[in-house]
Scaffold this active site. Structure first.
Site, PDB file in Angstrom:
ATOM      1  N   ARG A   1       0.866  -1.178   0.000  1.00  0.00           N
ATOM      2  CA  ARG A   1       0.000   0.000   0.000  1.00  0.00           C
ATOM      3  C   ARG A   1       0.901   1.226   0.000  1.00  0.00           C
ATOM      4  O   ARG A   1       1.953   1.231   0.667  1.00  0.00           O
ATOM      5  CB  ARG A   1      -0.875   0.048   1.265  1.00  0.00           C
TER       6      ARG A   1
ATOM      7  N   GLU B   1      -3.847   7.286  -4.576  1.00  0.00           N
ATOM      8  CA  GLU B   1      -4.177   6.739  -5.904  1.00  0.00           C
ATOM      9  C   GLU B   1      -5.456   7.356  -6.443  1.00  0.00           C
ATOM     10  O   GLU B   1      -6.377   7.616  -5.657  1.00  0.00           O
ATOM     11  CB  GLU B   1      -4.326   5.209  -5.799  1.00  0.00           C
TER      12      GLU B   1
ATOM     13  N   HIS C   1      -1.609   0.001  -9.839  1.00  0.00           N
ATOM     14  CA  HIS C   1      -2.204  -0.924  -8.862  1.00  0.00           C
ATOM     15  C   HIS C   1      -2.851  -2.139  -9.567  1.00  0.00           C
ATOM     16  O   HIS C   1      -4.069  -2.340  -9.480  1.00  0.00           O
ATOM     17  CB  HIS C   1      -3.243  -0.192  -7.992  1.00  0.00           C
TER      18      HIS C   1
HETATM   19  P1  NAP Z   1      -0.594 -11.754   4.894  1.00  0.00           P
HETATM   20  O1  NAP Z   1      -0.464 -13.196   4.527  1.00  0.00           O
HETATM   21  O2  NAP Z   1      -1.471 -11.369   6.033  1.00  0.00           O
HETATM   22  O3  NAP Z   1       0.894 -11.202   5.143  1.00  0.00           O
HETATM   23  C1  NAP Z   1       1.152  -9.978   5.736  1.00  0.00           C
HETATM   24  C2  NAP Z   1       2.546 -10.032   6.353  1.00  0.00           C
HETATM   25  O4  NAP Z   1       2.854  -8.751   6.898  1.00  0.00           O
HETATM   26  C3  NAP Z   1       2.695 -11.035   7.493  1.00  0.00           C
HETATM   27  O5  NAP Z   1       3.937 -11.653   7.353  1.00  0.00           O
HETATM   28  C4  NAP Z   1       2.673 -10.180   8.742  1.00  0.00           C
HETATM   29  O6  NAP Z   1       3.406 -10.829   9.749  1.00  0.00           O
HETATM   30  C5  NAP Z   1       3.350  -8.911   8.241  1.00  0.00           C
HETATM   31  N1  NAP Z   1       2.999  -7.710   9.012  1.00  0.00           N
HETATM   32  C6  NAP Z   1       1.764  -7.296   9.372  1.00  0.00           C
HETATM   33  N2  NAP Z   1       1.844  -6.156  10.084  1.00  0.00           N
HETATM   34  C7  NAP Z   1       3.151  -5.862  10.175  1.00  0.00           C
HETATM   35  C8  NAP Z   1       3.890  -4.815  10.805  1.00  0.00           C
HETATM   36  N3  NAP Z   1       3.261  -3.851  11.496  1.00  0.00           N
HETATM   37  N4  NAP Z   1       5.230  -4.827  10.702  1.00  0.00           N
HETATM   38  C9  NAP Z   1       5.872  -5.800  10.020  1.00  0.00           C
HETATM   39  N5  NAP Z   1       5.228  -6.815   9.411  1.00  0.00           N
HETATM   40  C10 NAP Z   1       3.891  -6.853   9.482  1.00  0.00           C
HETATM   41  O7  NAP Z   1      -1.114 -10.907   3.655  1.00  0.00           O
HETATM   42  P2  NAP Z   1      -0.862 -11.150   2.095  1.00  0.00           P
HETATM   43  O8  NAP Z   1      -1.940 -11.969   1.529  1.00  0.00           O
HETATM   44  O9  NAP Z   1       0.551 -11.589   1.920  1.00  0.00           O
HETATM   45  O10 NAP Z   1      -1.069  -9.641   1.575  1.00  0.00           O
HETATM   46  C11 NAP Z   1      -0.230  -8.615   2.037  1.00  0.00           C
HETATM   47  C12 NAP Z   1      -0.705  -7.258   1.579  1.00  0.00           C
HETATM   48  O11 NAP Z   1      -0.406  -7.083   0.191  1.00  0.00           O
HETATM   49  C13 NAP Z   1      -2.214  -7.004   1.639  1.00  0.00           C
HETATM   50  O12 NAP Z   1      -2.646  -6.666   2.945  1.00  0.00           O
HETATM   51  C14 NAP Z   1      -2.392  -5.859   0.664  1.00  0.00           C
HETATM   52  O13 NAP Z   1      -2.256  -4.616   1.314  1.00  0.00           O
HETATM   53  C15 NAP Z   1      -1.251  -6.048  -0.324  1.00  0.00           C
HETATM   54  N6  NAP Z   1      -1.750  -6.456  -1.638  1.00  0.00           N
HETATM   55  C16 NAP Z   1      -1.576  -5.616  -2.692  1.00  0.00           C
HETATM   56  C17 NAP Z   1      -2.040  -5.997  -3.939  1.00  0.00           C
HETATM   57  C18 NAP Z   1      -1.835  -5.108  -5.127  1.00  0.00           C
HETATM   58  O14 NAP Z   1      -2.657  -5.164  -6.042  1.00  0.00           O
HETATM   59  N7  NAP Z   1      -0.777  -4.323  -5.175  1.00  0.00           N
HETATM   60  C19 NAP Z   1      -2.713  -7.197  -4.123  1.00  0.00           C
HETATM   61  C20 NAP Z   1      -2.877  -8.014  -3.016  1.00  0.00           C
HETATM   62  C21 NAP Z   1      -2.381  -7.646  -1.780  1.00  0.00           C
HETATM   63  P3  NAP Z   1       3.240 -10.465  11.318  1.00  0.00           P
HETATM   64  O15 NAP Z   1       1.748 -10.424  11.560  1.00  0.00           O
HETATM   65  O16 NAP Z   1       3.958 -11.554  12.012  1.00  0.00           O
HETATM   66  O17 NAP Z   1       3.895  -9.136  11.478  1.00  0.00           O
HETATM   67  C1  8YV Z   2      -7.315  -5.023  -5.116  1.00  0.00           C
HETATM   68  C2  8YV Z   2      -5.461  -5.354  -3.634  1.00  0.00           C
HETATM   69  O1  8YV Z   2      -8.183  -5.829  -4.444  1.00  0.00           O
HETATM   70  O2  8YV Z   2      -6.119  -7.449  -2.793  1.00  0.00           O
HETATM   71  C3  8YV Z   2      -5.710  -6.312  -2.545  1.00  0.00           C
HETATM   72  O3  8YV Z   2      -5.472  -5.935  -1.381  1.00  0.00           O
HETATM   73  O4  8YV Z   2      -4.901  -4.314  -3.448  1.00  0.00           O
HETATM   74  C4  8YV Z   2      -5.930  -5.646  -5.023  1.00  0.00           C
HETATM   75  O5  8YV Z   2      -5.976  -6.997  -5.328  1.00  0.00           O
HETATM   76  C5  8YV Z   2      -7.782  -4.903  -6.497  1.00  0.00           C
HETATM   77  O6  8YV Z   2      -7.070  -3.833  -7.050  1.00  0.00           O
HETATM   78  C6  8YV Z   2      -9.262  -4.604  -6.578  1.00  0.00           C
HETATM   79  O7  8YV Z   2      -9.602  -3.560  -5.724  1.00  0.00           O
END
Ligand code: NAP
Ligand code: 8YV
Length: 316
Positions: free
Chosen positions: A235, A264, A282
């Protein structure tokens, strides 16, 4: 006013998902325009049992407070930082996301961004199209990906998938999360600064929200240093964007690959002008296959919730 619990679409959705919501669940769409929205809420707010939304829109505090009988918020995506989780918890409102099904697509894009940023793929494409190669210019040498040290900030589902892909490139991987992960072959860094200091590239993949606001601050960027690169697929809020722009513009950071931004879809003009930066709108989860899988999981959550009052993938 009907007594049938209403499914409400909040914000734009994948068209096929919006169609399914309408045809299978008779969902209605909340108007985006403020006056129309207020009029719709005045007549219908009490009917809404389930809201379906995305990260881009979410169900923030005001909208949630305006829906007295809301029981669930279903999010198309894994991040839920634009939805009021505190109010939801207080009111016993279930929140569900679509975790897991987007992990591979996001990890693929993160690795692609990393390679593009270090090797200058987009930059070289611009160079060729501009006729500079044909004119006899030489494209400058770039940074090798294989063998570099990559720090993963957030070794969750996506972070782990990125680490495993890059390990296949012969990269040395290290990571930081709040807690060390059992059974992974990668060394743990106690702080983001420590991780950045040991990395050639820092890949950010923690959730957004208040707990991670500017977790990548100027100190972390300074520790990454003038030879260092940042890749952010998490993010925009997680990175101090002003500090990032300043360091990129002054050459105190070598480059950045960014899929997400602080405000964004607005991208600072300074970033648009920099050739050391690769910018994406994104789109890390935006493949046909993954978006369909996200829609399918959301619909499964909705069917399950309406039948049982529970969901398959609640947020913790
Ligand atoms: P996840 O499995 O919950 O992984 C999140 C990781 O972050 C965990 O390892 C967690 O470990 C760590 N974390 C959480 N809070 C933290 C903090 N304050 N300091 C350091 N580490 C921290 O989630 P995921 O499925 O991998 O997704 C991660 C993120 O990617 C989503 O929440 C979203 O914001 C982003 N994302 C972006 C897109 C895009 O389109 N660009 C798409 C999908 C996801 P601990 O709890 O042990 O700290
Ligand atoms: C968005 C994402 O969901 O999964 C997330 O956290 O940031 C993306 O996959 C997607 O852009 C639709 O809002």
């Amino acid at each position: 006013m009907s007594d049938i619990p209403l499914v409400l679409q909040v914000g734009a959705l994948l068209p096929t998902l919006a169609d399914s919501l309408r045809t299978e669940f008779h969902a209605e769409r909340l108007p985006d325009e403020p006056v129309e929205r207020a009029a719709w809420l005045a007549g219908n707010a009490g009917r809404v049992a389930v809201a379906v939304t995305t990260y881009n829109t979410g169900v923030g505090p005001d909208l949630m407070a305006a829906l007295p009988n809301l029981r669930a918020v279903l999010i198309f995506g894994v991040g839920y930082d634009s939805t009021d989780t505190a109010q939801a918890r207080e009111r016993g409102i279930t929140i569900a996301t679509t975790p897991g099904v987007l992990t591979d697509a996001v990890a693929d894009l993160a690795v692609g961004l990393l390679i593009d940023t270090l090797r200058g793929v987009s930059r070289a494409d611009r160079f060729v199209r501009a006729g500079r190669w044909a004119a006899g210019e030489t494209f400058p040498l770039t940074r090798e990906v294989s063998g570099s040290t990559v720090g993963i900030l957030g070794l969750g589902r996506i972070g782990r998938a990125i680490a495993d892909r890059l390990a296949g490139f012969g990269c040395a991987i290290a990571y930081h999360s709040r807690t060390a992960v059992d059974g992974v072959p990668y060394p743990y860094a106690a702080t983001p600064v420590e991780l950045a200091a040991a990395s050639d590239v820092l890949v950010v993949v923690v959730p957004g929200g208040p707990a991670t606001e500017k977790l990548v601050d100027d100190d972390v960027l300074a520790a990454l240093g003038p030879e260092g690169y940042l890749v952010n697929v998490a993010r925009g809020s997680v990175v101090d964007q002003e500090a990032l722009v300043r360091r990129l513009a002054s050459g105190e950071l070598a480059g950045a690959g960014l899929d997400v931004f602080a405000d964004e879809p607005h991208v600072p003009a300074e970033l648009l002008a920099l050739d050391t930066v690769v910018l994406q709108p994104h789109v890390a989860s935006a493949t046909e296959q993954t978006r369909q899988a996200m829609a399918d999981l959301l619909l499964e959550n909705l069917r399950t919730f309406l039948a049982t009052g529970t969901v398959l993938t609640p947020v913790p």
